[in-house]
Every structure is written in C-alpha cells, then in structure tokens.
Design a protein around this motif. Structure first.
Motif, PDB file in Angstrom:
ATOM      1  N   GLY A  29      -5.153   7.060   2.925  1.00  0.00           N
ATOM      2  CA  GLY A  29      -3.987   7.925   2.980  1.00  0.00           C
ATOM      3  C   GLY A  29      -2.932   7.415   2.022  1.00  0.00           C
ATOM      4  O   GLY A  29      -3.224   7.202   0.833  1.00  0.00           O
ATOM      5  N   HIS A  30      -1.749   7.153   2.555  1.00  0.00           N
ATOM      6  CA  HIS A  30      -0.626   6.741   1.713  1.00  0.00           C
ATOM      7  C   HIS A  30       0.240   5.808   2.552  1.00  0.00           C
ATOM      8  O   HIS A  30       0.876   6.242   3.506  1.00  0.00           O
ATOM      9  CB  HIS A  30       0.148   7.990   1.278  1.00  0.00           C
ATOM     10  CG  HIS A  30       1.268   7.713   0.348  1.00  0.00           C
ATOM     11  ND1 HIS A  30       2.242   8.637   0.056  1.00  0.00           N
ATOM     12  CD2 HIS A  30       1.583   6.611  -0.378  1.00  0.00           C
ATOM     13  CE1 HIS A  30       3.102   8.123  -0.805  1.00  0.00           C
ATOM     14  NE2 HIS A  30       2.728   6.889  -1.075  1.00  0.00           N
ATOM     15  N   PHE A  31       0.197   4.522   2.230  1.00  0.00           N
ATOM     16  CA  PHE A  31       0.822   3.512   3.090  1.00  0.00           C
ATOM     17  C   PHE A  31       1.904   2.766   2.319  1.00  0.00           C
ATOM     18  O   PHE A  31       1.745   2.472   1.131  1.00  0.00           O
ATOM     19  CB  PHE A  31      -0.238   2.543   3.601  1.00  0.00           C
ATOM     20  CG  PHE A  31      -1.351   3.255   4.313  1.00  0.00           C
ATOM     21  CD1 PHE A  31      -1.234   3.589   5.652  1.00  0.00           C
ATOM     22  CD2 PHE A  31      -2.499   3.644   3.626  1.00  0.00           C
ATOM     23  CE1 PHE A  31      -2.243   4.289   6.300  1.00  0.00           C
ATOM     24  CE2 PHE A  31      -3.512   4.337   4.261  1.00  0.00           C
ATOM     25  CZ  PHE A  31      -3.386   4.660   5.608  1.00  0.00           C
ATOM     26  N   LYS A  37       5.613  -2.219  -1.448  1.00  0.00           N
ATOM     27  CA  LYS A  37       4.393  -1.831  -2.174  1.00  0.00           C
ATOM     28  C   LYS A  37       3.767  -0.600  -1.515  1.00  0.00           C
ATOM     29  O   LYS A  37       3.855  -0.435  -0.290  1.00  0.00           O
ATOM     30  CB  LYS A  37       3.384  -2.982  -2.152  1.00  0.00           C
ATOM     31  CG  LYS A  37       3.780  -4.119  -3.080  1.00  0.00           C
ATOM     32  CD  LYS A  37       2.697  -5.175  -3.146  1.00  0.00           C
ATOM     33  CE  LYS A  37       3.135  -6.323  -4.047  1.00  0.00           C
ATOM     34  NZ  LYS A  37       2.140  -7.384  -4.111  1.00  0.00           N
ATOM     35  N   HIS A  38       3.115   0.232  -2.316  1.00  0.00           N
ATOM     36  CA  HIS A  38       2.405   1.417  -1.813  1.00  0.00           C
ATOM     37  C   HIS A  38       0.896   1.229  -2.025  1.00  0.00           C
ATOM     38  O   HIS A  38       0.488   0.610  -3.009  1.00  0.00           O
ATOM     39  CB  HIS A  38       2.842   2.666  -2.591  1.00  0.00           C
ATOM     40  CG  HIS A  38       4.242   3.100  -2.301  1.00  0.00           C
ATOM     41  ND1 HIS A  38       4.617   4.416  -2.201  1.00  0.00           N
ATOM     42  CD2 HIS A  38       5.379   2.376  -2.093  1.00  0.00           C
ATOM     43  CE1 HIS A  38       5.903   4.492  -1.943  1.00  0.00           C
ATOM     44  NE2 HIS A  38       6.396   3.267  -1.887  1.00  0.00           N
ATOM     45  N   THR A  39       0.097   1.771  -1.111  1.00  0.00           N
ATOM     46  CA  THR A  39      -1.359   1.751  -1.289  1.00  0.00           C
ATOM     47  C   THR A  39      -1.953   3.056  -0.781  1.00  0.00           C
ATOM     48  O   THR A  39      -1.303   3.783  -0.026  1.00  0.00           O
ATOM     49  CB  THR A  39      -2.065   0.615  -0.492  1.00  0.00           C
ATOM     50  OG1 THR A  39      -1.953   0.898   0.901  1.00  0.00           O
ATOM     51  CG2 THR A  39      -1.501  -0.742  -0.798  1.00  0.00           C
ATOM     52  N   ALA A 192       5.548   4.082  -9.346  1.00  0.00           N
ATOM     53  CA  ALA A 192       4.228   3.785  -9.924  1.00  0.00           C
ATOM     54  C   ALA A 192       3.082   4.378  -9.095  1.00  0.00           C
ATOM     55  O   ALA A 192       1.924   4.314  -9.496  1.00  0.00           O
ATOM     56  CB  ALA A 192       4.057   2.278 -10.040  1.00  0.00           C
ATOM     57  N   CYS A 193       3.402   4.942  -7.915  1.00  0.00           N
ATOM     58  CA  CYS A 193       2.363   5.290  -6.926  1.00  0.00           C
ATOM     59  C   CYS A 193       1.771   6.671  -7.171  1.00  0.00           C
ATOM     60  O   CYS A 193       2.488   7.671  -7.202  1.00  0.00           O
ATOM     61  CB  CYS A 193       2.972   5.206  -5.529  1.00  0.00           C
ATOM     62  SG  CYS A 193       1.862   5.755  -4.229  1.00  0.00           S
ATOM     63  N   SER A 194       0.430   6.725  -7.297  1.00  0.00           N
ATOM     64  CA  SER A 194      -0.267   8.007  -7.497  1.00  0.00           C
ATOM     65  C   SER A 194      -0.141   8.904  -6.286  1.00  0.00           C
ATOM     66  O   SER A 194      -0.091  10.136  -6.410  1.00  0.00           O
ATOM     67  CB  SER A 194      -1.750   7.779  -7.736  1.00  0.00           C
ATOM     68  OG  SER A 194      -1.955   6.907  -8.782  1.00  0.00           O
ATOM     69  N   GLU A 195      -0.140   8.298  -5.090  1.00  0.00           N
ATOM     70  CA  GLU A 195      -0.080   9.103  -3.855  1.00  0.00           C
ATOM     71  C   GLU A 195       1.287   9.780  -3.734  1.00  0.00           C
ATOM     72  O   GLU A 195       1.387  10.907  -3.264  1.00  0.00           O
ATOM     73  CB  GLU A 195      -0.368   8.224  -2.625  1.00  0.00           C
ATOM     74  CG  GLU A 195      -1.661   7.419  -2.711  1.00  0.00           C
ATOM     75  CD  GLU A 195      -2.862   8.228  -3.160  1.00  0.00           C
ATOM     76  OE1 GLU A 195      -3.155   9.245  -2.511  1.00  0.00           O
ATOM     77  OE2 GLU A 195      -3.504   7.847  -4.167  1.00  0.00           O
ATOM     78  N   CYS A 196       2.344   9.063  -4.149  1.00  0.00           N
ATOM     79  CA  CYS A 196       3.688   9.665  -4.161  1.00  0.00           C
ATOM     80  C   CYS A 196       3.685  10.886  -5.083  1.00  0.00           C
ATOM     81  O   CYS A 196       4.199  11.952  -4.728  1.00  0.00           O
ATOM     82  CB  CYS A 196       4.738   8.662  -4.643  1.00  0.00           C
ATOM     83  SG  CYS A 196       5.283   7.506  -3.367  1.00  0.00           S
ATOM     84  N   LYS A 197       3.062  10.727  -6.269  1.00  0.00           N
ATOM     85  CA  LYS A 197       3.018  11.830  -7.245  1.00  0.00           C
ATOM     86  C   LYS A 197       2.294  13.042  -6.674  1.00  0.00           C
ATOM     87  O   LYS A 197       2.666  14.178  -6.938  1.00  0.00           O
ATOM     88  CB  LYS A 197       2.340  11.365  -8.535  1.00  0.00           C
ATOM     89  CG  LYS A 197       3.210  10.389  -9.326  1.00  0.00           C
ATOM     90  CD  LYS A 197       2.683  10.143 -10.734  1.00  0.00           C
ATOM     91  CE  LYS A 197       3.509   9.082 -11.447  1.00  0.00           C
ATOM     92  NZ  LYS A 197       2.959   7.724 -11.255  1.00  0.00           N
TER      93      LYS A 197
HETATM   94 ZN   LIG Z   1       3.510   6.000  -2.692  1.00  0.00          ZN
END
Ligand SMILES: [Zn+2]
Length: 207
Positions: A29-31, A37-39, A192-197
């Motif tokens: 998911g998106h943590f 940090k995001h993962t 920098a996070c792809s999931e945010c995008k």
């Molecule tokens: Zn993110």
C-alpha cells in the motif's frame, strides 16, 4: 511419501511471502514512518506469529537452515537461542523446539538500552544462535552480538525469517540465514514518493 519429503524441504521464498501476505504480516500500500520516510510495503511480523501453525512452519523452516550447518549440528543440544527483542521470542522458541537446543534468552529495551534480564549471565553459557523475526538495518543483531560477547559466549549461528538486502549478511564471520531476502525501497520524502504521486491513501505506521 509427500509428508516424508515435506519434512526435508524448506519452503521457497515465494511460499514464505504468501504466508506473510495471507496473515497480514506483509502489507502492500502506502506507508509513512515516524521518520518521514514513505514505502509501498510494510512488515508487521507478529501477525504471522499469532497463528500457532504458521509460527511453527516459519520457525521449523528457519531451524533447517541451522540444522544443515555441521558446526551447529555438532554443538547441539548445548546451544542457546537468543532473541534481540520481543518480536524474535516466538521465533526463538520455535527454533529451539525444532533443534532441541538447551537454552533461550531474549533481550529487552530498558531505558533505551538493549539488555538481558538480571542474572542471565549465571550458570552454563552455551554457544549462541541469534534469531529474529526480521532484520531491517542489522542494528539489533549487532547490539545483541555485544551482549553475547558480554556473556563470554560465542556466536555459532544467526538468522531471521526476513532479511532486508541492505542489512549485513554476516556477523562475526557467521552467515546470516533467512527465508526471504527482501529488497526494501524507501522514499526519503513525500516529494520523492511514487505512491504519493499516484494518490494512494497513506497509512501511518509506528515503527
Ligand atoms: Zn508517499
């Protein structure tokens, strides 16, 4: 015959990941971590260990990695299984059971410092196998190595269910065994996070 074969087999990394996904111990998911940090992935290993049957499969599989090591096999049962923290305790009990090792210790955080309970240094001190549920940075393992040295003991084995590939793969010249080697990817920030995008909803995790 299938059962007899099964006793010898170590489940593949894919099979282990399926167990971790099924039990919720591996989440996609998106943590967002407290560090910012995001993962896109998250491990919460105790979720796999809350089911006794699953815990047993994982611990027995890890124990087989130690069993085939001649140095370790020749020292059994005079071996101590050591966990760096509470998360590794069910792993330690499962591995101990499978190897018929004599002792188990675990460390805990007291006032921000990793330590054993008082008086653990008394009595027979066996060569140690350090086991944990997951090795992310390797810091917990390194601190536990210091504790083992403090007991005047040696390290004969080390392993975890999951090891991040960014963590060390050996300690004190001993290979770190694992059932899954995971290439963890972190984004340093939301920018920098792809999931945010992609606009995937965030979940905040505690550690
Ligand atoms: Zn993110």
């Amino acid at each position: 015959m299938a059962a007899a074969l099964g006793v010898q087999l170590i489940p593949s990394p894919e099979e282990i990941m399926q167990i971790l996904k099924r039990t919720g111990a591996f989440r996609e998911g998106h943590f967002v971590y407290p560090t910012g940090k995001h993962t896109a992935h998250y491990f919460q290993m105790p979720l796999a260990f809350r089911y006794y049957d699953t815990a047993r499969v994982l611990a027995v599989a890890l124990s087989r990695k130690f069993r085939v090591n001649r140095d370790i096999a020749s020292q059994l049962p005079k071996v101590s299984i050591i966990s760096p923290s509470s998360g590794g305790i069910p792993v330690a009990f499962g591995v101990r059971d499978a190897l018929s090792a004599q002792q188990i210790y675990w460390a805990e955080q007291e006032n921000g410092k990793r330590m054993y309970r008082q008086y653990v240094n008394q009595g027979d001190i066996n060569p140690c196998i350090i086991v944990d549920d997951i090795i992310r940075s390797g810091h917990a393992i390194e601190e536990t190595v210091e504790l083992v040295r403090g007991l005047g003991s040696s390290i004969t084995g080390c392993g975890a269910i999951v090891r991040f590939t960014s963590a060390p793969d050996q300690v004190e010249g001993v290979k770190i065994e694992s059932l899954v080697e995971f290439d963890a990817k972190y984004y340093e920030s939301a920018e920098a996070c792809s999931e945010c995008k992609k606009g995937v909803p965030e979940e905040h995790v505690r550690f």
